[in-house]
Each structure stands twice: as structure tokens, then as C-alpha cells.
Design a protein around this motif. Structure first.
Motif, PDB file in Angstrom:
ATOM      1  N   GLN A   9      -0.031   0.175  -6.468  1.00 23.75           N
ATOM      2  CA  GLN A   9      -0.772   1.285  -7.036  1.00 23.75           C
ATOM      3  C   GLN A   9      -1.567   1.981  -5.932  1.00 23.75           C
ATOM      4  OE1 GLN A   9      -3.178  -0.659  -9.941  1.00 23.75           O
ATOM      5  NE2 GLN A   9      -1.560  -0.783 -11.468  1.00 23.75           N
ATOM      6  N   PRO A  10      -1.846   3.270  -6.094  1.00 22.16           N
ATOM      7  CA  PRO A  10      -2.640   3.981  -5.090  1.00 22.16           C
ATOM      8  C   PRO A  10      -4.085   3.502  -5.072  1.00 22.16           C
ATOM      9  CG  PRO A  10      -2.309   5.347  -7.031  1.00 22.16           C
ATOM     10  CD  PRO A  10      -1.458   4.127  -7.213  1.00 22.16           C
ATOM     11  N   THR A  23       1.281  -5.457 -11.902  1.00 22.84           N
ATOM     12  CA  THR A  23       0.543  -6.373 -12.775  1.00 22.84           C
ATOM     13  C   THR A  23       0.549  -7.793 -12.190  1.00 22.84           C
ATOM     14  OG1 THR A  23       2.534  -6.718 -14.105  1.00 22.84           O
ATOM     15  CG2 THR A  23       0.984  -5.028 -14.843  1.00 22.84           C
ATOM     16  N   PRO A  24      -0.496  -8.574 -12.492  1.00 19.48           N
ATOM     17  CA  PRO A  24      -0.633  -9.883 -11.846  1.00 19.48           C
ATOM     18  C   PRO A  24       0.196 -10.974 -12.508  1.00 19.48           C
ATOM     19  CG  PRO A  24      -2.514  -9.470 -13.252  1.00 19.48           C
ATOM     20  CD  PRO A  24      -1.686  -8.214 -13.286  1.00 19.48           C
ATOM     21  N   LEU A  25       0.388 -12.044 -11.743  1.00 16.41           N
ATOM     22  CA  LEU A  25       0.954 -13.295 -12.256  1.00 16.41           C
ATOM     23  C   LEU A  25      -0.177 -14.312 -12.384  1.00 16.41           C
ATOM     24  CD1 LEU A  25       4.217 -13.589 -10.164  1.00 16.41           C
ATOM     25  CD2 LEU A  25       4.141 -13.715 -12.655  1.00 16.41           C
ATOM     26  N   LEU A  26      -0.195 -15.030 -13.497  1.00 13.13           N
ATOM     27  CA  LEU A  26      -1.191 -16.065 -13.738  1.00 13.13           C
ATOM     28  C   LEU A  26      -0.468 -17.389 -13.968  1.00 13.13           C
ATOM     29  CD1 LEU A  26      -4.173 -16.926 -14.413  1.00 13.13           C
ATOM     30  CD2 LEU A  26      -3.579 -16.470 -16.807  1.00 13.13           C
ATOM     31  N   GLU A  27      -0.871 -18.410 -13.245  1.00 14.74           N
ATOM     32  CA  GLU A  27      -0.301 -19.737 -13.451  1.00 14.74           C
ATOM     33  C   GLU A  27      -0.993 -20.396 -14.640  1.00 14.74           C
ATOM     34  OE1 GLU A  27      -0.859 -23.709 -11.067  1.00 14.74           O
ATOM     35  OE2 GLU A  27       0.656 -22.471 -10.046  1.00 14.74           O
ATOM     36  N   GLU A  42       1.414  -8.153 -18.395  1.00 17.75           N
ATOM     37  CA  GLU A  42       1.639  -6.713 -18.497  1.00 17.75           C
ATOM     38  C   GLU A  42       0.525  -5.973 -19.225  1.00 17.75           C
ATOM     39  OE1 GLU A  42       4.632  -4.638 -17.383  1.00 17.75           O
ATOM     40  OE2 GLU A  42       4.051  -6.210 -15.987  1.00 17.75           O
ATOM     41  N   GLN A  43      -0.443  -6.708 -19.789  1.00 17.78           N
ATOM     42  CA  GLN A  43      -1.571  -6.022 -20.405  1.00 17.78           C
ATOM     43  C   GLN A  43      -2.461  -5.347 -19.372  1.00 17.78           C
ATOM     44  OE1 GLN A  43      -1.376  -9.669 -20.625  1.00 17.78           O
ATOM     45  NE2 GLN A  43      -3.427 -10.343 -21.210  1.00 17.78           N
ATOM     46  N   PHE A  44      -2.212  -5.574 -18.081  1.00 22.62           N
ATOM     47  CA  PHE A  44      -2.990  -4.897 -17.050  1.00 22.62           C
ATOM     48  C   PHE A  44      -2.448  -3.503 -16.738  1.00 22.62           C
ATOM     49  CE2 PHE A  44      -4.513  -9.152 -16.728  1.00 22.62           C
ATOM     50  CZ  PHE A  44      -5.830  -9.023 -16.334  1.00 22.62           C
ATOM     51  N   ASN A  45      -1.397  -3.087 -17.423  1.00 21.05           N
ATOM     52  CA  ASN A  45      -0.967  -1.689 -17.379  1.00 21.05           C
ATOM     53  C   ASN A  45      -1.889  -0.832 -18.237  1.00 21.05           C
ATOM     54  OD1 ASN A  45       1.578  -1.519 -15.841  1.00 21.05           O
ATOM     55  ND2 ASN A  45       2.368  -2.928 -17.379  1.00 21.05           N
ATOM     56  N   PRO A  46      -1.953   0.485 -17.991  1.00 24.69           N
ATOM     57  CA  PRO A  46      -2.647   1.366 -18.930  1.00 24.69           C
ATOM     58  C   PRO A  46      -2.134   1.169 -20.349  1.00 24.69           C
ATOM     59  CG  PRO A  46      -2.050   2.581 -16.951  1.00 24.69           C
ATOM     60  CD  PRO A  46      -1.386   1.229 -16.847  1.00 24.69           C
ATOM     61  N   MET A  47      -3.026   1.174 -21.313  1.00 28.88           N
ATOM     62  CA  MET A  47      -2.764   0.942 -22.729  1.00 28.88           C
ATOM     63  C   MET A  47      -2.463  -0.524 -23.028  1.00 28.88           C
ATOM     64  SD  MET A  47      -3.532   3.855 -23.626  1.00 28.88           S
ATOM     65  CE  MET A  47      -3.571   3.364 -25.340  1.00 28.88           C
TER      66      MET A  47
END
Length: 347
Positions: A9-10, A23-27, A42-47
Motif C-alpha cells: 500500500q502507498p 493484509t496481515p497473516l496471524l498465527e 482480510e478484514q484489514f481491507n477497506p469495509m
């Protein structure tokens, strides 16, 4: 646009849609046998949803093909997450957007679409009416044909799957060849199969596992009503062309009680707030971790967060009214965690 070398992302975005991806990966856990369960959040995307990735791709491809002109009209049949993505993008790009919905959709998703100026058309009358996928799609198709709107037709639009190529690249950039399993909910099929199509040539032994609700018909079995939102193929609806059985190694089913109680369990015990259908995939992922070869890496596509389901999945009264509270799921999950990673069970 300037970007940090480790970011997709910019550093300073010009539009909200510039924030999609990365979006991040969580162990969630590493078992005593060295198997990891990793969540692609994927909830770290907009919306708060993966589906904004494919919503953007569908509009990008329609514009490139000349099917969507400036100031145009977009229409889609949606249970909520795709509609939220399209509503945001339509507001950003200056399109009119109409969402054809039913009362099965989460109220907060409907409110979010309206907040962006979307028009909502209901195919059923009362709040108690349920899922009506085929009716929604028929209405969207008719309006598009009669009034000249562009129907994105997410269930059969190749751009849907194309929108998840970046997910595969992000996973490869982070994990490389160590991925052994890819698991995700199957609704339109875009997220799981779009990601898998990019990964399979690079990782031929990758095992792709889809999860759908009990009552969904994509993997066979009788159709029946279910409450999991944004996933599955209800009886009477057509299985979309993006559900690519040639990429599927295994198709599993999960009940509403298993899915929702898993989501609740993970919030209380592990501070991970995911949507109801993601809870179903995680339930099956934990079961898979029990049987996986040592040192496997299981990646779970978590396509949205739990914030939109606070008045349903995470509400005791709603769960009780629908006879979905099931303490035995908590007991089963406690036993799984204790077996997989002794000492990880939290009171």
C-alpha cells in the motif's frame, strides 16, 4: 506513487481504494508437531472484507472493456460484502449503484451501502424472510437488460477470481513454498479458487480445501436453510462458474452452530473477531490440523471480520432464538487446542 519496499500500500494514499491489499497473516497456533494454522485477515481491507478486492477488479475490467462508461449505473445481487465494496467504489468513481438484496443480509452491511449512497432493492417483503439468491439475481439481470445498467454478475464474472491474484502473491511473498494447505469458504468461489489458481502452478502439492454450510448444494447433499451469510449455494440457485472443482482437493461442510460457536470461542479465548462463515472455515482448519502431516502450514482465508455480526452471531439472544448456542462446540475446541498445543487453552 511512493511505497515502502515492504508494503503493498502507498505510504500516503490518494483514494480509499489505494488501501486495498497487503493484509496481515496471524498465527493462530503452532502445534506440538510443528504444524501452523495461519489466518489471512482480510478484514484489514477497506469495509472489512476480502470482496472489495474483486469488486474493484470487476469495475476495472468493465471499464477497460468499455462496458462501463463514466457516470454509469452498476447493479449487483449481493448478500452484503460485495455490495459494500461496490458501494464504496461507486461513490469514489462517480457511478450510480443499485444493490439487489434480501432480508438474509446483515443489517450493518445494508446500512453501510446506504451510507455510500447506494439504492437498495429488496426481493422479499418482511424482515423474517430469508435467503433468496435466485430471485435477487433474476431481478438484477432483468433491470440490467431493460434499463441499461451494468450487472457485475459476481457468480459468473471471471474478474471476481482475478481480483484475488494479489492474495496469492502476498502469500508467496511472505511464506514462499512452505504452504501445504489453503482453506476458505466457498460462495461465489472467487476468493478460494482465484487464489488457488495462482498458487497451484507454483505449489503443485498444495491441498485446496473448500468449506460450505450444511444445506448448501455445491459439494452435494440436500439443500436446506442456513444462516451463514455470504457463503454457500442455496437450494434452487445455480452453482457459479467460478466454483472450479478441478482445483478443489476436498469439500467440507460445517453447521451454523459449529461455525458461529467457533467464531464466538475465538473472540473470547484468542481475541480474534471473525465473521460467522470464517468461523466455519476455522472450525474445519483446526480439525485438519489434527490430521495434517507434521510441519504443515495451513493458510485460512478469513474473508471478513466479526464487527458486522454483533447483533447476530455474537448476540446471545439471537443465537438462543435460533437454537444455535451449543456449549459442546466450546468443549470440542478446548480439546482440540489442548491436543494440538497443550497449555494454549485459555479459561
Amino acid at each position: 506513487m511512493e511505497r515502502h519496499p515492504l508494503q503493498t500500500q502507498p505510504l500516503v494514499a490518494q483514494r480509499v481504494s489505494d488501501l486495498i491489499g497487503g493484509t496481515p497473516l496471524l498465527e493462530l497456533l503452532t502445534t506440538r508437531f510443528g504444524t501452523r494454522v495461519l489466518l489471512k485477515l482480510e478484514q484489514f481491507n477497506p469495509m472489512g472484507t476480502a470482496k472489495i478486492r474483486m469488486a474493484r477488479q470487476m469495475l476495472d475490467e468493465a471499464e477497460a472493456q468499455g462496458r462501463l462508461k463514466p457516470g454509469g449505473w452498476v447493479i449487483e445481487s449481493t448478500s452484503g460484502n460485495t455490495g459494500m465494496g461496490l458501494a464504496l467504489l461507486a461513490a469514489e468513481r462517480g457511478y450510480r449503484f443499485t444493490a439487489v438484496v434480501d432480508h438474509h443480509a446483515c443489517k450493518d452491511k445494508l446500512r453501510a451501502m446506504r451510507a455510500f449512497g447506494a439504492e437498495l432493492l429488496y426481493v422479499n417483503e418482511a424482515p423474517g424472510d430469508g435467503l433468496a439468491t435466485s430471485d435477487r439475481e433474476a431481478l438484477a439481470q432483468r433491470i440490467a437488460a431493460e434499463q441499461g445498467a451494468y450487472w457485475t454478475e459476481q457468480h459468473n464474472n471471471p474478474a471476481n477470481a482475478n481480483g484475488y491474484r494479489a492474495v496469492a502473491r502476498e502469500l508467496m511473498d511472505t511464506l514462499g513454498p512452505c504452504m501445504t494447505h489453503l482453506m476458505g469458504a466457498v460462495g461465489t468461489g472467487g476468493s478460494l479458487f482465484g487464489t488457488a489458481r495462482e498458487l497451484k502452478p507454483l505449489l503443485p502439492s498444495l491441498r485446496v480445501i473448500g468449506v460450505e454450510p450444511v444445506g448448501s448444494i455445491a459439494f452435494g447433499g440436500p439443500g436446506a436453510p442456513y444462516h451463514q451469510s455470504g457463503t454457500g449455494t442455496p437450494e434452487g440457485a445455480e452453482i457459479g462458474s467460478l466454483v472450479d472443482f478441478s482445483l478443489l482437493d476436498e469439500g467440507l461442510k460445517v453447521s451454523d452452530a459449529q461455525a458461529f460457536n467457533t467464531a464466538r470461542y475465538l473472540a473470547r479465548r484468542h481475541a480474534v473477531l471473525v465473521g460467522g462463515s470464517a468461523g466455519g472455515v476455522l472450525y474445519q482448519a483446526l480439525r485438519r490440523a489434527e490430521a495434517a502431516p507434521p510441519h504443515s502450514t495451513i493458510v485460512v482465508l478469513v474473508c471478513d471480520g466479526g464487527e458486522k455480526y454483533l447483533d447476530t452471531v455474537f448476540d446471545d439472544d439471537w443465537m438462543r432464538a435460533h437454537e444455535l448456542l451449543d456449549p459442546s462446540v466450546d468443549e470440542e475446541l478446548d480439546a482440540m487446542f489442548e491436543q494440538l498445543a497443550p497449555g494454549r487453552v485459555k479459561a
